[in-house]
Design a protein around this motif. Structure first.
Motif, mmCIF file in Angstrom:
data_model
loop_
_atom_site.group_PDB
_atom_site.id
_atom_site.type_symbol
_atom_site.label_atom_id
_atom_site.label_comp_id
_atom_site.label_asym_id
_atom_site.label_seq_id
_atom_site.Cartn_x
_atom_site.Cartn_y
_atom_site.Cartn_z
ATOM 1 N N ARG A 1 -14.026 -5.352 -4.478
ATOM 2 C CA ARG A 1 -13.075 -4.278 -4.760
ATOM 3 C C ARG A 1 -11.806 -4.852 -5.380
ATOM 4 O O ARG A 1 -11.223 -5.792 -4.842
ATOM 5 N N VAL A 2 -11.395 -4.255 -6.501
ATOM 6 C CA VAL A 2 -10.124 -4.620 -7.136
ATOM 7 C C VAL A 2 -9.302 -3.377 -7.467
ATOM 8 O O VAL A 2 -8.210 -3.485 -8.011
ATOM 9 N N LEU A 3 -9.835 -2.200 -7.129
ATOM 10 C CA LEU A 3 -9.086 -0.947 -7.325
ATOM 11 C C LEU A 3 -8.254 -0.694 -6.075
ATOM 12 O O LEU A 3 -8.407 0.296 -5.369
ATOM 13 N N GLY A 4 -7.372 -1.599 -5.824
ATOM 14 C CA GLY A 4 -6.556 -1.654 -4.618
ATOM 15 C C GLY A 4 -6.490 -3.119 -4.224
ATOM 16 O O GLY A 4 -6.761 -4.000 -5.047
ATOM 17 N N PRO A 5 -6.168 -3.408 -2.982
ATOM 18 C CA PRO A 5 -6.168 -4.814 -2.557
ATOM 19 C C PRO A 5 -7.551 -5.433 -2.764
ATOM 20 O O PRO A 5 -8.566 -4.794 -2.512
ATOM 21 N N THR A 6 -7.588 -6.658 -3.235
ATOM 22 C CA THR A 6 -8.859 -7.326 -3.503
ATOM 23 C C THR A 6 -9.604 -7.570 -2.207
ATOM 24 O O THR A 6 -9.031 -8.087 -1.246
ATOM 25 N N GLN A 7 -10.877 -7.179 -2.209
ATOM 26 C CA GLN A 7 -11.710 -7.347 -1.019
ATOM 27 C C GLN A 7 -13.127 -7.701 -1.428
ATOM 28 O O GLN A 7 -13.592 -7.303 -2.495
ATOM 29 N N GLY B 1 -5.983 1.834 -3.712
ATOM 30 C CA GLY B 1 -4.589 1.461 -3.934
ATOM 31 C C GLY B 1 -4.346 1.146 -5.394
ATOM 32 O O GLY B 1 -5.098 1.592 -6.268
ATOM 33 N N ASP B 2 -3.311 0.367 -5.660
ATOM 34 C CA ASP B 2 -2.978 -0.017 -7.035
ATOM 35 C C ASP B 2 -4.053 -0.951 -7.588
ATOM 36 O O ASP B 2 -4.429 -1.924 -6.929
ATOM 37 N N PRO B 3 -4.544 -0.682 -8.796
ATOM 38 C CA PRO B 3 -5.584 -1.533 -9.366
ATOM 39 C C PRO B 3 -5.058 -2.933 -9.682
ATOM 40 O O PRO B 3 -3.913 -3.100 -10.094
ATOM 41 N N LEU B 4 -5.892 -3.914 -9.440
ATOM 42 C CA LEU B 4 -5.588 -5.319 -9.724
ATOM 43 C C LEU B 4 -4.312 -5.766 -9.016
ATOM 44 O O LEU B 4 -3.560 -6.600 -9.527
ATOM 45 N N ALA B 5 -4.083 -5.224 -7.844
ATOM 46 C CA ALA B 5 -2.848 -5.457 -7.096
ATOM 47 C C ALA B 5 -2.602 -6.930 -6.793
ATOM 48 O O ALA B 5 -1.450 -7.348 -6.668
ATOM 49 N N ASP B 6 -3.663 -7.715 -6.693
ATOM 50 C CA ASP B 6 -3.493 -9.121 -6.315
ATOM 51 C C ASP B 6 -3.403 -10.082 -7.488
ATOM 52 O O ASP B 6 -3.323 -11.287 -7.290
ATOM 53 N N LEU B 7 -3.433 -9.542 -8.710
ATOM 54 C CA LEU B 7 -3.319 -10.407 -9.882
ATOM 55 C C LEU B 7 -1.911 -10.340 -10.460
ATOM 56 O O LEU B 7 -1.467 -9.275 -10.881
ATOM 57 N N PRO B 8 -1.209 -11.474 -10.499
ATOM 58 C CA PRO B 8 0.112 -11.464 -11.135
ATOM 59 C C PRO B 8 -0.043 -11.224 -12.633
ATOM 60 O O PRO B 8 -1.070 -11.548 -13.223
ATOM 61 N N GLU B 9 0.934 -10.626 -13.224
ATOM 62 C CA GLU B 9 0.960 -10.436 -14.679
ATOM 63 C C GLU B 9 -0.172 -9.558 -15.198
ATOM 64 O O GLU B 9 -0.622 -9.734 -16.323
ATOM 65 N N ARG B 10 -0.643 -8.606 -14.426
ATOM 66 C CA ARG B 10 -1.715 -7.728 -14.878
ATOM 67 C C ARG B 10 -1.281 -6.268 -14.919
ATOM 68 O O ARG B 10 -2.093 -5.366 -14.813
ATOM 69 N N ALA B 11 -0.004 -6.018 -15.083
ATOM 70 C CA ALA B 11 0.505 -4.648 -15.091
ATOM 71 C C ALA B 11 -0.121 -3.819 -16.212
ATOM 72 O O ALA B 11 -0.467 -2.655 -16.015
ATOM 73 N N ALA B 12 -0.301 -4.400 -17.380
ATOM 74 C CA ALA B 12 -0.878 -3.653 -18.509
ATOM 75 C C ALA B 12 -2.323 -3.266 -18.210
ATOM 76 O O ALA B 12 -2.733 -2.130 -18.473
ATOM 77 N N ASP B 13 -3.099 -4.193 -17.641
ATOM 78 C CA ASP B 13 -4.482 -3.871 -17.284
ATOM 79 C C ASP B 13 -4.525 -2.820 -16.183
ATOM 80 O O ASP B 13 -5.355 -1.912 -16.210
ATOM 81 N N GLY B 14 -3.634 -2.943 -15.214
ATOM 82 C CA GLY B 14 -3.561 -1.950 -14.149
ATOM 83 C C GLY B 14 -3.226 -0.571 -14.686
ATOM 84 O O GLY B 14 -3.808 0.436 -14.265
ATOM 85 N N ALA B 15 -2.325 -0.517 -15.655
ATOM 86 C CA ALA B 15 -1.955 0.772 -16.260
ATOM 87 C C ALA B 15 -3.140 1.379 -17.007
ATOM 88 O O ALA B 15 -3.337 2.594 -16.992
ATOM 89 N N ARG B 16 -3.940 0.540 -17.636
ATOM 90 C CA ARG B 16 -5.122 1.030 -18.347
ATOM 91 C C ARG B 16 -6.108 1.662 -17.367
ATOM 92 O O ARG B 16 -6.649 2.739 -17.625
ATOM 93 N N TRP B 17 -6.291 1.036 -16.205
ATOM 94 C CA TRP B 17 -7.197 1.607 -15.198
ATOM 95 C C TRP B 17 -6.604 2.867 -14.576
ATOM 96 O O TRP B 17 -7.332 3.811 -14.255
ATOM 97 N N GLU B 18 -5.290 2.905 -14.424
ATOM 98 C CA GLU B 18 -4.644 4.134 -13.922
ATOM 99 C C GLU B 18 -4.859 5.282 -14.906
ATOM 100 O O GLU B 18 -5.088 6.421 -14.503
ATOM 101 N N ALA B 19 -4.794 4.983 -16.201
ATOM 102 C CA ALA B 19 -5.039 6.021 -17.214
ATOM 103 C C ALA B 19 -6.483 6.507 -17.128
ATOM 104 O O ALA B 19 -6.749 7.711 -17.246
#
Length: 172
Positions: free
Chosen positions: A4-10, A132-150
């Protein structure tokens, strides 16, 4: 194993039991590998993903130590060493983000084909993958997280369209 990466990584066993994956860097490594499940990821790319702009002096050694810890947590065969990199032994559908994307595509096609009931069920399954927030545990991935939020918003819109088509305006 599911990842799981669509929230905290598990990491989750087939029976639904979570696998303890401690530490922010270990979760970042797992997320970076899961995003490329089944594919070899060069060590340099993993260093960039895990440490962003502040890699340790011995980044190769630090990465090897992290991979060792991840193997202890997931099982020795979960992460393979391959030609200057590492590969998570997983299919794309074992990773929630890829399963989500597949389900959203399937739900949107069902809606376009006039099968609102199927679309509603499949889109609900897709949205249930989020924790939760996508890719929450990856630093510098805000753009990728925003793409998944879209993409998540697209799924919600399609789900609302399916609810309307089923006469469930209050749900929409």
């Amino acid at each position: 194993m599911r990842y799981r990466v669509l929230g905290p990584t598990q990491a989750v066993r087939p029976d639904g039991t979570p696998v303890p994956v401690g530490g922010a860097r270990l979760r970042a490594l797992l997320a970076a590998l899961a995003l490329r499940a089944g594919h070899t990821v060069p060590a340099s790319a993993l260093v960039d993903d895990v440490w962003a702009d502040a890699p340790p002096a011995d980044a190769t050694g630090a990465l090897q130590a992290l991979v060792g810890r991840l193997r202890r947590a997931l099982g020795a065969d979960a992460v393979a060493s391959v030609d200057g990199g590492y590969r998570l032994d997983a299919r794309p559908d074992d990773v929630d983000v890829f399963r989500f994307d597949r389900l959203v595509g399937e739900g949107c096609r069902a809606l376009a084909d006039g099968d609102a009931a199927k679309a509603s069920a499949v889109l609900a399954d897709a949205l249930a993958l989020w924790t939760g927030d996508p890719l929450a545990d990856l630093p510098e991935r805000a753009a990728d997280g925003a793409r998944w939020e879209a993409r998540r918003l697209d799924a919600r819109r399609a789900g609302a369209g399916a609810a309307l088509a089923l006469g469930r305006a209050e749900q929409a």
